[in-house]
Design a protein around this motif. Structure first.
Motif, PDB file in Angstrom:
ATOM      1  N   GLU A 120      80.981  -5.478 -91.019  1.00  0.00           N
ATOM      2  CA  GLU A 120      81.530  -4.135 -90.760  1.00  0.00           C
ATOM      3  C   GLU A 120      82.111  -4.028 -89.352  1.00  0.00           C
ATOM      4  OE1 GLU A 120      78.305  -1.463 -91.426  1.00  0.00           O
ATOM      5  OE2 GLU A 120      78.183  -1.907 -93.586  1.00  0.00           O
ATOM      6  N   ASN A 121      81.606  -4.835 -88.435  1.00  0.00           N
ATOM      7  CA  ASN A 121      82.075  -4.792 -87.050  1.00  0.00           C
ATOM      8  C   ASN A 121      83.106  -5.876 -86.749  1.00  0.00           C
ATOM      9  OD1 ASN A 121      80.479  -2.709 -85.194  1.00  0.00           O
ATOM     10  ND2 ASN A 121      79.125  -3.405 -86.834  1.00  0.00           N
ATOM     11  N   GLY A 122      83.737  -6.382 -87.796  1.00  0.00           N
ATOM     12  CA  GLY A 122      84.878  -7.267 -87.638  1.00  0.00           C
ATOM     13  C   GLY A 122      84.567  -8.727 -87.377  1.00  0.00           C
ATOM     14  N   CYS A 123      83.305  -9.131 -87.540  1.00  0.00           N
ATOM     15  CA  CYS A 123      82.949 -10.532 -87.301  1.00  0.00           C
ATOM     16  C   CYS A 123      83.448 -11.406 -88.450  1.00  0.00           C
ATOM     17  CB  CYS A 123      81.444 -10.687 -87.148  1.00  0.00           C
ATOM     18  SG  CYS A 123      80.768  -9.824 -85.715  1.00  0.00           S
ATOM     19  N   THR A 124      83.901 -12.585 -88.108  1.00  0.00           N
ATOM     20  CA  THR A 124      84.324 -13.561 -89.117  1.00  0.00           C
ATOM     21  C   THR A 124      83.194 -14.525 -89.459  1.00  0.00           C
ATOM     22  OG1 THR A 124      85.158 -15.046 -87.388  1.00  0.00           O
ATOM     23  CG2 THR A 124      86.712 -13.458 -88.336  1.00  0.00           C
TER      24      THR A 124
END
Length: 330
Positions: free
Chosen positions: A117-121
């Motif tokens: 949700e916080n954009g981590c890959t």
């Protein structure tokens, strides 16, 4: 790569700050999924949430998620167990799996999705007693990207009572998951098969390109038995049934010195280790340099009488006096 780290926390908060500092330069987002009641009904420190908010205030943690342990139905257990595992591999019928394992898996899945949700890959699932050397973790990230690995693992080094006492020989049977690539559809599943032995609550399903790091590339430094309260660990660890009667271990723990050699409460893992060697304090861990009550590391003052313990406030000193007065002397 945007790398997230998700910690499962109930106890061992005394190591959390230094664990975070060991990975901080290599991660972009840190979430702590914590519980104030253990999976076996025991209370956490009454200062746990205060301490976690202190870490947020210091910029070491991005987000806190409180988790309430619960019971799981057989249908829920089935949904959270890998379809690729046999009953024999999980020790019997699914209804016999303890709820503590499902709770740990659920917390790790909450952390994984928070990273997404916080954009981590990519993400790492961790406990507070786990550490990595900065350069090794940076190089591991580069290797993951260069080869498009979607699941990785590494070996560990295990420490006892103090961060300078290490078990030998190395455990070359068990490994720990390292960097996973995030796919929102590929969740944690109990005991999903891997080519190496992993904690069954840390296995993400559906990997296609797995890599097991060599020791020369990266190792996890496991402060497994570096604790302020080792008994609290033993009565709340998920696989506590494997430890049997720990009374003898705890008695020996009180008086243990390096000359006594390897001491381990697990009847099988303990057989791996034959001796203790003194090594450097790789992560500058010093549990005496934090408040003995709440684990906050700054600012601190010493007991004015014995000068052997530290506090962050008069309130913590007052709370601790009933215990400390029994041993306090100039």
């Amino acid at each position: 790569m945007k790398l997230g780290a998700c910690y499962n926390i109930f106890d061992c908060e005394e190591l959390l700050e230094t664990s975070i500092l060991s990975i901080k330069d290599n991660v972009d987002y840190i979430v702590v999924v914590y519980q104030t009641i253990s999976n076996f009904g025991h209370p956490a420190s009454p200062h746990l949430e205060e301490f976690l908010n202190y870490l947020v205030h210091r910029g070491l943690v991005n987000e806190l998620v409180k988790y309430e342990p619960r019971l799981f139905s057989n249908e829920e257990k089935k949904a959270n167990i890998s379809n690729s595992v046999s009953p024999e591999a999980i020790g019997g019928p699914l209804e016999t799996i303890g709820n503590q394992f499902l709770n740990e898996l659920t917390k790790r899945e909450i952390g994984r999705l928070k990273c997404y949700e916080n954009g981590c890959t990519h993400f790492i699932s961790m406990d507070a007693d786990e550490y990595y050397l900065k350069e090794e973790l940076r190089n591991a990230k580069e290797l993951v990207l260069a080869n498009n690995y979607d699941a990785t693992a590494c070996r560990m080094r295990v420490f006892f009572k103090e961060p300078i006492y290490e078990f030998f020989p190395y455990d070359n049977m068990n490994s720990v998951p390292l960097i996973y690539k995030i796919d929102p559809k590929k969740a944690f599943k109990i005991a999903h098969p891997y080519p190496v032995v992993l904690d069954p609550t840390r296995c993400v399903e559906g990997y296609t390109n797995f890599y097991h790091f060599q020791r020369a590339e990266i190792e996890m430094y496991h402060m497994s038995f570096v604790r302020k309260n080792i008994e609290k660990k033993l009565v709340n660890v998920s696989n506590r049934a494997n430890y049997g009667n720990t009374t003898t271990f705890l008695e020996k723990w009180k008086y243990w010195t390096p000359e006594m050699g390897a001491l381990h409460p697990h009847p099988y893992i303990g057989k791996i280790f034959k001796e203790i060697k003194i090594v450097e304090n790789f992560f500058n861990i010093d549990l005496k340099k934090q408040c003995i009550v709440c684990c906050i590391s700054q600012p601190l003052f010493r007991c004015s009488r014995c000068k052997s313990v530290r506090y962050c406030s008069i309130a913590c000193q007052t709370e601790h006096w009933a215990v400390h007065k029994l041993v306090c002397s100039p």
